[in-house]
Design a protein around this motif. Structure first.
Motif, PDB file in Angstrom:
ATOM      1  N   TRP A 159      11.484   5.265 -51.130  1.00 12.37           N
ATOM      2  CA  TRP A 159      10.556   5.395 -49.908  1.00 12.37           C
ATOM      3  C   TRP A 159      10.051   4.195 -49.487  1.00 12.37           C
ATOM      4  O   TRP A 159      10.325   3.850 -48.523  1.00 12.37           O
ATOM      5  CB  TRP A 159       9.177   6.358 -50.715  1.00 12.37           C
ATOM      6  CG  TRP A 159       8.383   6.534 -49.443  1.00 12.37           C
ATOM      7  CD1 TRP A 159       8.361   7.119 -48.291  1.00 12.37           C
ATOM      8  CD2 TRP A 159       6.678   6.291 -49.904  1.00 12.37           C
ATOM      9  NE1 TRP A 159       7.026   7.020 -47.529  1.00 12.37           N
ATOM     10  CE2 TRP A 159       5.955   6.782 -48.509  1.00 12.37           C
ATOM     11  CE3 TRP A 159       5.842   5.794 -50.967  1.00 12.37           C
ATOM     12  CZ2 TRP A 159       4.689   6.494 -48.345  1.00 12.37           C
ATOM     13  CZ3 TRP A 159       4.647   5.944 -50.627  1.00 12.37           C
ATOM     14  CH2 TRP A 159       4.136   6.231 -49.417  1.00 12.37           C
ATOM     15  N   LEU A 160       9.201   3.410 -50.348  1.00  9.91           N
ATOM     16  CA  LEU A 160       8.722   2.081 -49.813  1.00  9.91           C
ATOM     17  C   LEU A 160       9.086   1.038 -50.804  1.00  9.91           C
ATOM     18  O   LEU A 160       9.324   1.184 -51.916  1.00  9.91           O
ATOM     19  CB  LEU A 160       7.248   2.132 -49.586  1.00  9.91           C
ATOM     20  CG  LEU A 160       6.772   3.037 -48.384  1.00  9.91           C
ATOM     21  CD1 LEU A 160       5.270   2.962 -48.542  1.00  9.91           C
ATOM     22  CD2 LEU A 160       7.229   2.738 -47.088  1.00  9.91           C
ATOM     23  N   GLN A 161       9.119  -0.321 -50.285  1.00 11.25           N
ATOM     24  CA  GLN A 161       9.320  -1.536 -51.139  1.00 11.25           C
ATOM     25  C   GLN A 161       7.698  -1.929 -51.625  1.00 11.25           C
ATOM     26  O   GLN A 161       6.848  -1.805 -50.750  1.00 11.25           O
ATOM     27  CB  GLN A 161       9.880  -2.586 -50.221  1.00 11.25           C
ATOM     28  CG  GLN A 161      10.428  -3.892 -51.334  1.00 11.25           C
ATOM     29  CD  GLN A 161      11.851  -3.507 -52.136  1.00 11.25           C
ATOM     30  OE1 GLN A 161      12.430  -2.612 -51.860  1.00 11.25           O
ATOM     31  NE2 GLN A 161      11.722  -4.173 -53.474  1.00 11.25           N
ATOM     32  N   ASP A 162       7.649  -2.489 -52.806  1.00 10.64           N
ATOM     33  CA  ASP A 162       6.697  -3.218 -53.449  1.00 10.64           C
ATOM     34  C   ASP A 162       6.976  -4.506 -54.149  1.00 10.64           C
ATOM     35  O   ASP A 162       8.278  -4.607 -54.371  1.00 10.64           O
ATOM     36  CB  ASP A 162       6.086  -2.190 -54.591  1.00 10.64           C
ATOM     37  CG  ASP A 162       4.844  -2.645 -54.946  1.00 10.64           C
ATOM     38  OD1 ASP A 162       3.990  -3.276 -54.272  1.00 10.64           O
ATOM     39  OD2 ASP A 162       4.396  -2.440 -56.086  1.00 10.64           O
ATOM     40  N   GLU A 163       6.042  -5.376 -54.273  1.00 10.63           N
ATOM     41  CA  GLU A 163       6.144  -6.564 -55.052  1.00 10.63           C
ATOM     42  C   GLU A 163       5.010  -6.893 -55.631  1.00 10.63           C
ATOM     43  O   GLU A 163       4.011  -6.495 -55.239  1.00 10.63           O
ATOM     44  CB  GLU A 163       6.387  -7.463 -53.691  1.00 10.63           C
ATOM     45  CG  GLU A 163       6.573  -8.988 -54.457  1.00 10.63           C
ATOM     46  CD  GLU A 163       6.556 -10.131 -53.342  1.00 10.63           C
ATOM     47  OE1 GLU A 163       6.786 -11.465 -53.516  1.00 10.63           O
ATOM     48  OE2 GLU A 163       6.307  -9.792 -51.962  1.00 10.63           O
ATOM     49  N   LEU A 164       5.517  -7.453 -56.906  1.00  6.88           N
ATOM     50  CA  LEU A 164       4.466  -7.791 -57.936  1.00  6.88           C
ATOM     51  C   LEU A 164       4.391  -9.297 -57.830  1.00  6.88           C
ATOM     52  O   LEU A 164       5.407  -9.932 -57.957  1.00  6.88           O
ATOM     53  CB  LEU A 164       4.779  -7.182 -59.347  1.00  6.88           C
ATOM     54  CG  LEU A 164       4.186  -5.701 -59.560  1.00  6.88           C
ATOM     55  CD1 LEU A 164       5.112  -4.720 -58.561  1.00  6.88           C
ATOM     56  CD2 LEU A 164       4.603  -5.393 -61.213  1.00  6.88           C
ATOM     57  N   GLY A 165       3.246  -9.833 -57.892  1.00  4.21           N
ATOM     58  CA  GLY A 165       2.968 -11.315 -57.818  1.00  4.21           C
ATOM     59  C   GLY A 165       1.826 -11.630 -59.065  1.00  4.21           C
ATOM     60  O   GLY A 165       1.032 -10.989 -59.338  1.00  4.21           O
ATOM     61  N   PHE A 166       2.201 -12.919 -59.508  1.00  2.00           N
ATOM     62  CA  PHE A 166       0.972 -13.606 -60.230  1.00  2.00           C
ATOM     63  C   PHE A 166      -0.389 -13.608 -59.800  1.00  2.00           C
ATOM     64  O   PHE A 166      -0.589 -14.273 -58.713  1.00  2.00           O
ATOM     65  CB  PHE A 166       1.611 -14.964 -60.765  1.00  2.00           C
ATOM     66  CG  PHE A 166       0.855 -15.604 -61.836  1.00  2.00           C
ATOM     67  CD1 PHE A 166       0.720 -15.343 -63.172  1.00  2.00           C
ATOM     68  CD2 PHE A 166      -0.061 -16.591 -61.134  1.00  2.00           C
ATOM     69  CE1 PHE A 166       0.044 -16.117 -63.997  1.00  2.00           C
ATOM     70  CE2 PHE A 166      -0.872 -17.318 -62.083  1.00  2.00           C
ATOM     71  CZ  PHE A 166      -0.810 -17.195 -63.381  1.00  2.00           C
ATOM     72  N   SER A 240      -2.513 -11.489 -64.965  1.00  2.60           N
ATOM     73  CA  SER A 240      -1.671 -10.616 -64.810  1.00  2.60           C
ATOM     74  C   SER A 240      -0.588 -10.463 -63.649  1.00  2.60           C
ATOM     75  O   SER A 240      -0.688 -11.481 -62.862  1.00  2.60           O
ATOM     76  CB  SER A 240      -2.108  -9.337 -64.839  1.00  2.60           C
ATOM     77  OG  SER A 240      -1.499  -8.120 -64.904  1.00  2.60           O
ATOM     78  N   PHE A 241       0.425  -9.622 -63.379  1.00  2.00           N
ATOM     79  CA  PHE A 241       1.277  -9.466 -62.310  1.00  2.00           C
ATOM     80  C   PHE A 241       0.751  -8.172 -61.589  1.00  2.00           C
ATOM     81  O   PHE A 241       0.689  -7.035 -62.051  1.00  2.00           O
ATOM     82  CB  PHE A 241       2.594  -9.330 -62.637  1.00  2.00           C
ATOM     83  CG  PHE A 241       3.045 -10.642 -63.338  1.00  2.00           C
ATOM     84  CD1 PHE A 241       3.644 -11.716 -62.302  1.00  2.00           C
ATOM     85  CD2 PHE A 241       2.963 -10.914 -64.543  1.00  2.00           C
ATOM     86  CE1 PHE A 241       4.016 -12.848 -62.771  1.00  2.00           C
ATOM     87  CE2 PHE A 241       3.193 -12.232 -65.085  1.00  2.00           C
ATOM     88  CZ  PHE A 241       3.819 -13.301 -64.248  1.00  2.00           C
ATOM     89  N   LEU A 242       0.401  -8.033 -60.243  1.00  2.00           N
ATOM     90  CA  LEU A 242      -0.075  -7.097 -59.648  1.00  2.00           C
ATOM     91  C   LEU A 242       0.580  -6.509 -58.343  1.00  2.00           C
ATOM     92  O   LEU A 242       1.092  -7.740 -57.667  1.00  2.00           O
ATOM     93  CB  LEU A 242      -1.622  -7.109 -59.386  1.00  2.00           C
ATOM     94  CG  LEU A 242      -2.657  -7.000 -60.311  1.00  2.00           C
ATOM     95  CD1 LEU A 242      -3.991  -7.636 -59.675  1.00  2.00           C
ATOM     96  CD2 LEU A 242      -2.785  -5.262 -60.456  1.00  2.00           C
TER      97      LEU A 242
END
Length: 314
Positions: A159-166, A240-242
């Motif tokens: 469906w959609l792309q997501d990215e987790l970051g610090f 965390s990574f969100l």
């Protein structure tokens, strides 16, 4: 009989005879009488009092499950014999993991209801594994989650792309750094999501690519929701990574996104259904609506102490 089962389904969903009576424009005793009539026809007790509310008996749970299936079959029958004309009213029950359920789907539900205001929604939120189990058990029409489940009985569509970051608190010493070496984080307190979440799975897979494991880090807190992660980081418990979506559509006050050198966490959100299961007309319409959507136009998230913008997903 089908009308009684439909009414029973409404009573279970609303958890109130009074609310159902008000929505149907009938008296509360009339609803109670109909429920008793259904119990008499089936020869089993369906509900029992539990404090000020009620709960399902084991037989009631079985009847409720079949009532949902029969209602779906009836809706599909009406759709097929009605040619291209669809009955666009009723309720769609969506399962979702935390990021799509808390930050994305409310926006898409609102826009869809402008097209079909008679359609109502129920949104159940939990981790990806829990929602996959609900799809498998026919407890939701379909789900939107952060993990792929392609099995004998389940199928996933991107469906959609997501990215987790610090992410750290704006008071954290790392908030001033432009880039961080992941190995320097091992001794610092870390906040993670619970086992079973797509969020945690994506983090673990990214660590494996760097030859690392969560056991290499100082896990100070494990929580069951994205908002709990954000509040814990904000409170200074650790980093965390969100997901970008949690920052761009939610409250990002007091949080700073910083880059970690050569460490990227990208994942997808997926539409999850049972294989060989025909969705109801309204659930199918919403599924197709979601599948055809472009990514939402977002506002850039900025850190508290600089004008650094979050890096766009590649």
């Amino acid at each position: 009989m089908l009308d009684l089962l439909r009414l029973f389904g409404q009573v279970v969903e609303e958890q109130s005879f009074t609310v159902v009576a008000r929505k149907l424009g009938i008296s509360q005793p009339a609803v109670s009488n109909q429920m008793r009539a259904l119990e008499e026809k089936l020869g089993v007790k369906l509900l029992y009092r539990k404090g000020k509310s009620f709960a399902l008996t084991p037989e009631g749970e079985t009847v409720y499950r079949h009532a949902l299936l029969l209602n779906d079959e009836w809706t599909e029958l009406m759709r097929e014999i009605g040619g291209s004309e669809r009955v666009m009213n009723g309720k769609v029950h969506i399962g979702a993991s935390h990021i799509p359920g808390e930050y994305l789907l409310p926006i898409y539900i609102a826009s869809f209801r402008k097209l079909y205001p008679e359609i109502k929604f129920k949104l159940s939120i939990g981790d990806s594994l829990e929602m996959a189990e609900k799809v498998l058990a026919n407890e939701v029409d379909f789900a939107v989650i952060g993990s792929v489940f392609d099995t004998e009985k389940l199928t996933s569509e991107f469906w959609l792309q997501d990215e987790l970051g610090f992410v750290v608190s704006s008071e954290h010493t790392c908030s001033q750094k432009k880039i961080i070496d992941i190995n320097t984080l091992k001794e610092n307190p870390m906040i993670v999501r619970e086992i079973g979440s797509g969020h945690r799975r994506a983090l673990e897979e990214a660590l494996v690519k760097r030859g690392l494991d969560l056991n290499d880090f100082n896990i100070a807190l494990e929580v069951g929701s994205t908002e709990a992660v954000k509040n814990s980081v904000r409170a200074g418990i650790g980093y965390s990574f969100l997901s970008k979506h949690a920052l761009e559509f939610g409250d990002s006050h007091g949080l700073v996104w910083t880059n970690v050198e050569d460490f990227y966490i990208q994942r997808g959100f997926y539409l999850l259904t049972r294989r060989n299961k025909t969705l109801t007309a309204i659930a199918d319409e919403y599924y197709r609506y979601l599948a055809g959507q472009r990514p939402i136009q977002r506002t850039k998230f900025r850190s508290q102490r600089s004008d650094r913008e979050v890096r766009n997903p590649s």
